[in-house]
Design a protein around this motif. Structure first.
Motif, PDB file in Angstrom:
ATOM      1  N   ASP A  45      52.924 -18.794 -16.742  1.00 56.82           N
ATOM      2  CA  ASP A  45      52.997 -20.176 -17.225  1.00 56.82           C
ATOM      3  C   ASP A  45      54.131 -20.345 -18.226  1.00 56.82           C
ATOM      4  O   ASP A  45      54.874 -21.335 -18.175  1.00 56.82           O
ATOM      5  N   LEU A  46      54.278 -19.390 -19.132  1.00 57.20           N
ATOM      6  CA  LEU A  46      55.342 -19.472 -20.132  1.00 57.20           C
ATOM      7  C   LEU A  46      56.719 -19.340 -19.476  1.00 57.20           C
ATOM      8  O   LEU A  46      57.648 -20.060 -19.834  1.00 57.20           O
ATOM      9  N   ALA A  47      56.837 -18.459 -18.501  1.00 62.36           N
ATOM     10  CA  ALA A  47      58.106 -18.329 -17.776  1.00 62.36           C
ATOM     11  C   ALA A  47      58.450 -19.637 -17.076  1.00 62.36           C
ATOM     12  O   ALA A  47      59.602 -20.078 -17.103  1.00 62.36           O
ATOM     13  N   ALA A  48      57.473 -20.277 -16.479  1.00 58.27           N
ATOM     14  CA  ALA A  48      57.708 -21.518 -15.736  1.00 58.27           C
ATOM     15  C   ALA A  48      58.133 -22.659 -16.660  1.00 58.27           C
ATOM     16  O   ALA A  48      58.868 -23.556 -16.239  1.00 58.27           O
ATOM     17  N   LYS A  49      57.705 -22.633 -17.900  1.00 51.22           N
ATOM     18  CA  LYS A  49      58.072 -23.682 -18.861  1.00 51.22           C
ATOM     19  C   LYS A  49      59.534 -23.569 -19.292  1.00 51.22           C
ATOM     20  O   LYS A  49      60.097 -24.523 -19.801  1.00 51.22           O
ATOM     21  N   ASN A  50      60.116 -22.396 -19.125  1.00 58.08           N
ATOM     22  CA  ASN A  50      61.498 -22.149 -19.538  1.00 58.08           C
ATOM     23  C   ASN A  50      62.384 -22.154 -18.303  1.00 58.08           C
ATOM     24  O   ASN A  50      62.393 -21.194 -17.531  1.00 58.08           O
ATOM     25  N   THR A  51      63.148 -23.204 -18.134  1.00 61.72           N
ATOM     26  CA  THR A  51      63.950 -23.365 -16.916  1.00 61.72           C
ATOM     27  C   THR A  51      65.037 -22.310 -16.783  1.00 61.72           C
ATOM     28  O   THR A  51      65.574 -22.132 -15.700  1.00 61.72           O
ATOM     29  N   ASP A  52      65.358 -21.582 -17.859  1.00 58.44           N
ATOM     30  CA  ASP A  52      66.329 -20.484 -17.794  1.00 58.44           C
ATOM     31  C   ASP A  52      65.760 -19.269 -17.054  1.00 58.44           C
ATOM     32  O   ASP A  52      66.503 -18.421 -16.599  1.00 58.44           O
ATOM     33  N   ILE A  53      64.456 -19.182 -16.984  1.00 58.51           N
ATOM     34  CA  ILE A  53      63.808 -18.016 -16.376  1.00 58.51           C
ATOM     35  C   ILE A  53      63.552 -18.296 -14.903  1.00 58.51           C
ATOM     36  O   ILE A  53      62.795 -19.194 -14.555  1.00 58.51           O
ATOM     37  N   ARG A  54      64.193 -17.516 -14.040  1.00 57.61           N
ATOM     38  CA  ARG A  54      64.013 -17.685 -12.588  1.00 57.61           C
ATOM     39  C   ARG A  54      63.412 -16.447 -11.943  1.00 57.61           C
ATOM     40  O   ARG A  54      63.029 -16.470 -10.788  1.00 57.61           O
ATOM     41  N   ARG A  82      49.393 -14.217  -6.854  1.00 57.75           N
ATOM     42  CA  ARG A  82      49.320 -14.945  -5.581  1.00 57.75           C
ATOM     43  C   ARG A  82      48.760 -16.351  -5.789  1.00 57.75           C
ATOM     44  O   ARG A  82      49.320 -17.333  -5.301  1.00 57.75           O
ATOM     45  N   GLU A  83      47.670 -16.474  -6.530  1.00 57.23           N
ATOM     46  CA  GLU A  83      47.071 -17.788  -6.798  1.00 57.23           C
ATOM     47  C   GLU A  83      48.025 -18.670  -7.604  1.00 57.23           C
ATOM     48  O   GLU A  83      48.122 -19.869  -7.354  1.00 57.23           O
ATOM     49  N   TRP A  84      48.722 -18.091  -8.561  1.00 56.40           N
ATOM     50  CA  TRP A  84      49.676 -18.855  -9.366  1.00 56.40           C
ATOM     51  C   TRP A  84      50.808 -19.364  -8.487  1.00 56.40           C
ATOM     52  O   TRP A  84      51.216 -20.516  -8.596  1.00 56.40           O
ATOM     53  N   LEU A  85      51.328 -18.510  -7.602  1.00 54.34           N
ATOM     54  CA  LEU A  85      52.425 -18.901  -6.724  1.00 54.34           C
ATOM     55  C   LEU A  85      52.021 -20.003  -5.747  1.00 54.34           C
ATOM     56  O   LEU A  85      52.852 -20.830  -5.376  1.00 54.34           O
ATOM     57  N   GLU A  86      50.776 -20.011  -5.321  1.00 56.09           N
ATOM     58  CA  GLU A  86      50.313 -21.062  -4.415  1.00 56.09           C
ATOM     59  C   GLU A  86      50.451 -22.440  -5.053  1.00 56.09           C
ATOM     60  O   GLU A  86      50.711 -23.422  -4.364  1.00 56.09           O
ATOM     61  N   LYS A  87      50.306 -22.510  -6.372  1.00 56.34           N
ATOM     62  CA  LYS A  87      50.403 -23.777  -7.095  1.00 56.34           C
ATOM     63  C   LYS A  87      51.799 -24.018  -7.675  1.00 56.34           C
ATOM     64  O   LYS A  87      52.147 -25.146  -7.992  1.00 56.34           O
ATOM     65  N   ASN A  88      52.560 -22.959  -7.856  1.00 50.58           N
ATOM     66  CA  ASN A  88      53.834 -23.045  -8.583  1.00 50.58           C
ATOM     67  C   ASN A  88      54.973 -22.377  -7.828  1.00 50.58           C
ATOM     68  O   ASN A  88      55.859 -21.779  -8.445  1.00 50.58           O
ATOM     69  N   HIS A  89      54.992 -22.469  -6.523  1.00 54.81           N
ATOM     70  CA  HIS A  89      55.957 -21.737  -5.708  1.00 54.81           C
ATOM     71  C   HIS A  89      57.417 -22.058  -6.025  1.00 54.81           C
ATOM     72  O   HIS A  89      58.301 -21.260  -5.747  1.00 54.81           O
ATOM     73  N   ASN A  90      57.686 -23.189  -6.611  1.00 51.29           N
ATOM     74  CA  ASN A  90      59.076 -23.571  -6.900  1.00 51.29           C
ATOM     75  C   ASN A  90      59.480 -23.300  -8.353  1.00 51.29           C
ATOM     76  O   ASN A  90      60.579 -23.659  -8.760  1.00 51.29           O
ATOM     77  N   LYS A  91      58.635 -22.666  -9.134  1.00 51.50           N
ATOM     78  CA  LYS A  91      58.917 -22.460 -10.558  1.00 51.50           C
ATOM     79  C   LYS A  91      59.782 -21.235 -10.842  1.00 51.50           C
ATOM     80  O   LYS A  91      60.529 -21.213 -11.811  1.00 51.50           O
ATOM     81  N   VAL A  92      59.638 -20.187 -10.041  1.00 55.10           N
ATOM     82  CA  VAL A  92      60.459 -18.983 -10.197  1.00 55.10           C
ATOM     83  C   VAL A  92      60.938 -18.548  -8.811  1.00 55.10           C
ATOM     84  O   VAL A  92      60.313 -18.859  -7.803  1.00 55.10           O
ATOM     85  N   ASP A  93      62.047 -17.813  -8.797  1.00 52.86           N
ATOM     86  CA  ASP A  93      62.601 -17.334  -7.532  1.00 52.86           C
ATOM     87  C   ASP A  93      62.057 -15.980  -7.134  1.00 52.86           C
ATOM     88  O   ASP A  93      61.972 -15.649  -5.960  1.00 52.86           O
ATOM     89  N   LYS A  94      61.719 -15.155  -8.137  1.00 54.60           N
ATOM     90  CA  LYS A  94      61.311 -13.795  -7.831  1.00 54.60           C
ATOM     91  C   LYS A  94      60.317 -13.292  -8.880  1.00 54.60           C
ATOM     92  O   LYS A  94      60.516 -13.502 -10.082  1.00 54.60           O
ATOM     93  N   ILE A  95      59.286 -12.583  -8.400  1.00 51.27           N
ATOM     94  CA  ILE A  95      58.361 -11.870  -9.273  1.00 51.27           C
ATOM     95  C   ILE A  95      58.318 -10.433  -8.783  1.00 51.27           C
ATOM     96  O   ILE A  95      58.080 -10.182  -7.597  1.00 51.27           O
ATOM     97  N   VAL A  96      58.571  -9.507  -9.693  1.00 51.34           N
ATOM     98  CA  VAL A  96      58.611  -8.084  -9.362  1.00 51.34           C
ATOM     99  C   VAL A  96      57.495  -7.384 -10.130  1.00 51.34           C
ATOM    100  O   VAL A  96      57.313  -7.625 -11.320  1.00 51.34           O
ATOM    101  N   PHE A  97      56.771  -6.511  -9.426  1.00 52.27           N
ATOM    102  CA  PHE A  97      55.786  -5.659 -10.090  1.00 52.27           C
ATOM    103  C   PHE A  97      56.452  -4.310 -10.363  1.00 52.27           C
ATOM    104  O   PHE A  97      57.048  -3.728  -9.479  1.00 52.27           O
ATOM    105  N   CYS A  98      56.362  -3.867 -11.620  1.00 54.30           N
ATOM    106  CA  CYS A  98      56.982  -2.576 -11.939  1.00 54.30           C
ATOM    107  C   CYS A  98      56.005  -1.690 -12.701  1.00 54.30           C
ATOM    108  O   CYS A  98      54.990  -2.136 -13.155  1.00 54.30           O
TER     109      CYS A  98
END
Length: 98
Positions: A45-54, A82-98
């Motif tokens: 949610d915090l990443a999505a609020k910051n348009t610099d974060i993709r 997965r649930e977050w992306l279903e609602k916010n698919h256009n908020k970030v371009d990539k999510i990586v698990f590390c």
């Protein structure tokens, strides 16, 4: 003031190869699924609020000294993202698990 379980704070990346760092606080026991879920959710949610974060890299929260079982934590993380992306698919371009 300490950051409560399930919340995230944002700082600059300074000398790291990232503009920002999201500091999420996971639960300090191996059973608080809600706290763990909230930690991932608040980071996204915090990443999505910051348009610099993709793009966002997520680590396995609470699985070290706090003892959350790795496999259970992975399921919580993947389900939450997965649930977050279903609602916010256009908020970030990539999510990586590390």
């Amino acid at each position: 003031m300490r950051c409560p379980v399930g919340e995230t704070r944002l700082t600059k990346g300074f000398d790291l190869p990232a503009k920002y760092i999201l500091h999420s606080v996971g639960p300090q026991n191996g059973t608080d699924v809600v706290g763990l879920r909230n930690a991932y959710q608040s980071a996204l949610d915090l990443a999505a609020k910051n348009t610099d974060i993709r793009s966002v890299a997520l680590c396995c929260l609470s699985t070290g000294i706090f003892g959350f079982p790795l496999e259970s934590a992975a399921h919580v993380a993947i389900r939450t993202v997965r649930e977050w992306l279903e609602k916010n698919h256009n908020k970030v371009d990539k999510i990586v698990f590390c």
